[in-house]
Design a protein around this motif. Structure first.
Motif, mmCIF file in Angstrom:
data_model
loop_
_atom_site.group_PDB
_atom_site.id
_atom_site.type_symbol
_atom_site.label_atom_id
_atom_site.label_comp_id
_atom_site.label_asym_id
_atom_site.label_seq_id
_atom_site.Cartn_x
_atom_site.Cartn_y
_atom_site.Cartn_z
ATOM 1 N N SER A 52 1.178 -1.342 0.356
ATOM 2 C CA SER A 52 -0.180 0.430 0.103
ATOM 3 C C SER A 52 0.494 1.362 -0.025
ATOM 4 O O SER A 52 0.180 2.041 -0.457
ATOM 5 C CB SER A 52 -1.184 -0.440 1.307
ATOM 6 N N ALA A 53 2.430 1.015 0.395
ATOM 7 C CA ALA A 53 3.180 2.180 0.318
ATOM 8 C C ALA A 53 3.638 2.841 -0.565
ATOM 9 O O ALA A 53 3.981 3.819 -1.221
ATOM 10 C CB ALA A 53 3.890 1.886 1.339
ATOM 11 N N ILE A 54 3.419 1.686 -1.243
ATOM 12 C CA ILE A 54 4.056 1.687 -3.073
ATOM 13 C C ILE A 54 3.493 2.541 -3.642
ATOM 14 O O ILE A 54 3.444 2.950 -4.848
ATOM 15 C CB ILE A 54 4.422 0.401 -3.818
ATOM 16 N N GLN A 55 1.862 1.681 -3.874
ATOM 17 C CA GLN A 55 0.759 1.794 -4.420
ATOM 18 C C GLN A 55 0.809 3.464 -3.872
ATOM 19 O O GLN A 55 0.036 4.477 -4.952
ATOM 20 C CB GLN A 55 -0.468 1.637 -4.566
ATOM 21 N N LEU A 56 0.545 4.255 -2.911
ATOM 22 C CA LEU A 56 0.495 5.362 -2.912
ATOM 23 C C LEU A 56 1.650 6.572 -2.541
ATOM 24 O O LEU A 56 1.015 7.711 -2.797
ATOM 25 C CB LEU A 56 0.435 5.955 -0.784
ATOM 26 N N VAL A 57 2.782 6.261 -3.192
ATOM 27 C CA VAL A 57 2.890 6.826 -3.870
ATOM 28 C C VAL A 57 4.119 7.373 -4.753
ATOM 29 O O VAL A 57 4.472 8.062 -5.299
ATOM 30 C CB VAL A 57 4.945 6.045 -3.142
ATOM 31 N N LYS A 58 2.668 6.667 -5.789
ATOM 32 C CA LYS A 58 3.028 6.794 -6.760
ATOM 33 C C LYS A 58 2.652 7.989 -7.160
ATOM 34 O O LYS A 58 1.523 8.413 -6.887
ATOM 35 C CB LYS A 58 2.196 5.309 -7.496
ATOM 36 N N PRO A 59 2.881 8.734 -8.860
ATOM 37 C CA PRO A 59 2.132 9.862 -8.850
ATOM 38 C C PRO A 59 1.045 9.766 -9.532
ATOM 39 O O PRO A 59 0.577 8.818 -10.066
ATOM 40 C CB PRO A 59 3.301 10.866 -10.251
ATOM 41 N N ALA A 60 -0.200 11.073 -9.293
ATOM 42 C CA ALA A 60 -0.999 10.782 -10.085
ATOM 43 C C ALA A 60 -1.459 10.238 -11.585
ATOM 44 O O ALA A 60 -0.149 11.216 -12.541
ATOM 45 C CB ALA A 60 -1.899 12.077 -9.980
ATOM 46 N N PRO A 61 -2.350 9.425 -11.826
ATOM 47 C CA PRO A 61 -2.327 9.591 -13.424
ATOM 48 C C PRO A 61 -1.899 11.121 -14.393
ATOM 49 O O PRO A 61 -2.569 11.575 -13.697
ATOM 50 C CB PRO A 61 -3.511 8.903 -13.758
ATOM 51 N N PRO A 62 -1.319 10.911 -15.261
ATOM 52 C CA PRO A 62 -1.614 12.021 -16.196
ATOM 53 C C PRO A 62 -2.686 12.925 -16.622
ATOM 54 O O PRO A 62 -3.234 11.858 -16.342
ATOM 55 C CB PRO A 62 -0.800 11.197 -17.231
ATOM 56 N N GLY A 63 -2.710 14.016 -16.757
ATOM 57 C CA GLY A 63 -3.816 14.792 -17.108
ATOM 58 C C GLY A 63 -4.961 14.679 -16.892
ATOM 59 O O GLY A 63 -6.040 15.654 -16.351
ATOM 60 N N ARG A 64 -4.344 14.643 -15.025
ATOM 61 C CA ARG A 64 -5.452 15.355 -14.134
ATOM 62 C C ARG A 64 -4.845 16.085 -13.938
ATOM 63 O O ARG A 64 -4.381 16.875 -12.664
ATOM 64 C CB ARG A 64 -5.335 13.984 -13.193
ATOM 65 N N PRO A 65 -6.062 17.406 -14.124
ATOM 66 C CA PRO A 65 -5.451 18.618 -13.354
ATOM 67 C C PRO A 65 -5.006 19.130 -11.952
ATOM 68 O O PRO A 65 -5.973 18.867 -11.265
ATOM 69 C CB PRO A 65 -6.257 19.549 -13.931
ATOM 70 N N LYS A 66 -4.552 20.045 -11.731
ATOM 71 C CA LYS A 66 -4.290 20.251 -10.110
ATOM 72 C C LYS A 66 -5.232 21.509 -9.589
ATOM 73 O O LYS A 66 -5.436 22.145 -11.482
ATOM 74 C CB LYS A 66 -2.751 20.750 -9.972
ATOM 75 N N ASN A 67 -5.630 21.165 -8.490
ATOM 76 C CA ASN A 67 -7.147 22.422 -8.158
ATOM 77 C C ASN A 67 -7.647 22.423 -6.994
ATOM 78 O O ASN A 67 -7.614 21.797 -5.929
ATOM 79 C CB ASN A 67 -8.892 21.618 -8.454
ATOM 80 N N TRP A 68 -6.806 24.085 -6.637
ATOM 81 C CA TRP A 68 -6.422 24.261 -5.323
ATOM 82 C C TRP A 68 -7.138 24.128 -4.594
ATOM 83 O O TRP A 68 -7.465 24.078 -3.311
ATOM 84 C CB TRP A 68 -5.329 26.169 -5.393
ATOM 85 N N ARG A 69 -8.794 24.995 -4.947
ATOM 86 C CA ARG A 69 -10.075 25.281 -4.412
ATOM 87 C C ARG A 69 -9.968 23.966 -3.930
ATOM 88 O O ARG A 69 -11.080 24.115 -2.869
ATOM 89 C CB ARG A 69 -10.524 25.663 -5.562
ATOM 90 N N ALA A 70 -10.198 22.772 -4.551
ATOM 91 C CA ALA A 70 -10.544 21.587 -4.194
ATOM 92 C C ALA A 70 -9.714 20.815 -2.678
ATOM 93 O O ALA A 70 -10.074 20.190 -1.974
ATOM 94 C CB ALA A 70 -10.781 20.754 -5.568
ATOM 95 N N TYR A 71 -8.325 20.869 -2.964
ATOM 96 C CA TYR A 71 -7.224 20.075 -2.383
ATOM 97 C C TYR A 71 -7.549 21.891 -0.720
ATOM 98 O O TYR A 71 -7.693 21.066 0.481
ATOM 99 C CB TYR A 71 -5.437 20.882 -2.553
#
Length: 375
Positions: free
Chosen positions: A92-111
């Motif tokens: 699960s640590a391996i899966q959690l450190v993987k980068p987000a899938p490409p193409g997913r835009p960053k969203n400050w308001r959601a964060y």
């Protein structure tokens, strides 16, 4: 005391510069054993399948790491061999450190919405009320405002409610020797192996069983989520009881966060950030992209307001002209990006977590908690 801990503690002269509180309750010894038959795995290039038992004691890279720990730090070889045979592979640590899938835009308001919300704000107000004296003392001693300390501990663990249940030794061993295939894999493996080294040193210095250290999937520990190396280098005994305890002492956590920020560039009495605007077209209506040269220029404030003004970047506030700044871009998916000018103190927060979103969440949560208290 567990025999392994004694072996680790007695393998070298006692070090007293860094101490720890009594460890959390150790797991039952039976829970450390597995009925699965270990599979021979000589190198980290042979991938471990999800959920598969991995006997780290058979890995060549782990053996080399043990050699290094014996040679440089005087650890007992047999004790380390036993320890790594008991370590678990944490898929699960391996899966959690993987980068987000490409193409997913960053969203400050959601964060932002994840952290600047009523429950966390109220918890922060309660924390501040309970530890007002320690926060005031930290502010006076280190020059870090109480709201920034409160913001960090709130974003990290909701004031100690979510400190993590991963065994730190397991996650750091997994990530240090089998980090997922990413462009920065070599650098990240080096980092996590370094933190594994720090964990063993910390455990020996404190005479505790390293398996009792619990934390995040990346190995961060306690209320402020310090990595083991940060505990050894920046944590302080702020409650004066003769030991450093980031897992159970809120006061130690307060002082340690303040000390960390000061050691990473926090400047007492200086501002943090100012809203900014970016002009993307010239006076004749043509595109003007000179401002883009100020994006991605590292986590530091190094430009004057005059320099940035020539590229169409301006502060929307009372930003002192004699301070350096960096351009902070908070992307909002398909919506307009939010821009700020970060001063040195903003970038000091990014040394805690290398993210503009994180640093701004700390700032805004702290402000929200201060407002909730009537400040």
């Amino acid at each position: 005391m567990h025999s392994l801990v004694l072996a680790l503690a007695l393998a070298a002269p006692v070090v007293t510069a860094h101490v720890w509180a009594a460890p959390v309750k150790a797991e039952n010894a039976a829970n450390r054993k597995t009925a699965a038959k270990p599979k021979l795995r000589k190198t980290a290039d042979q991938a471990v399948q999800p959920g598969e038992f991995a006997n780290f004691g058979q890995w060549q890279e782990v053996a080399a790491f043990i050699d290094d720990m014996v040679e440089r730090h005087g650890f007992d070889r047999k004790a380390l061999e036993i320890l790594f045979r008991e370590a678990r592979y944490v898929d699960s640590a391996i899966q959690l450190v993987k980068p987000a899938p490409p193409g997913r835009p960053k969203n400050w308001r959601a964060y932002r919405a994840r952290f600047i919300e009523p429950m966390r704000i109220q918890a922060g107000a309660d924390f501040w009320q309970t530890h007002a004296q320690a926060l005031e003392r930290a502010e006076q001693m280190y020059g870090v405002p109480a709201e920034i300390i409160v913001g960090i501990i709130g974003v990290e663990t909701v004031y100690g409610r979510n400190t993590g249940n991963f065994r730190v030794l397991d996650t750091l061993t997994t990530l240090g020797f089998d980090y997922p295939d990413t462009p920065n894999r070599t650098a990240r493996m080096k980092f996590f192996r370094g933190q594994l080294e720090q964990t063993l040193l910390l455990s020996r210095e404190s005479a505790i069983d390293p398996f009792t250290l619990l934390g995040s999937y990346a190995g961060a520990i306690g209320l402020p989520q310090f990595m083991p190396g940060s505990i050894r280098n920046f944590a302080v005994d702020f409650d004066g009881d003769g030991k450093i305890d980031l897992r159970n002492s809120q006061v130690d956590a307060i002082g340690s966060v303040a000390n960390f920020l000061v050691q990473h560039g926090w400047q007492s009495g200086q501002p943090i950030a100012f809203p900014a605007t970016v002009t993307t077209t010239s006076m004749n209506g043509n595109p003007d992209n000179r401002w883009e040269a100020y994006i991605g220029q590292g986590l530091e404030a190094k430009y004057t307001l005059a320099e940035m003004a020539t590229a169409g970047i301006a502060a929307n506030g009372e930003a002192p002209a004699d301070l350096p700044y960096g351009l902070v871009d908070l992307q909002n998916g398909s919506e307009a990006t939010e821009y700020w000018l970060g001063a040195a103190n903003f970038f000091a927060i990014t040394k805690y977590n290398r993210s503009f979103f994180y640093a701004m969440s700390v700032v805004e949560l702290g402000r929200a908690v201060r407002t909730a208290r009537g400040g």
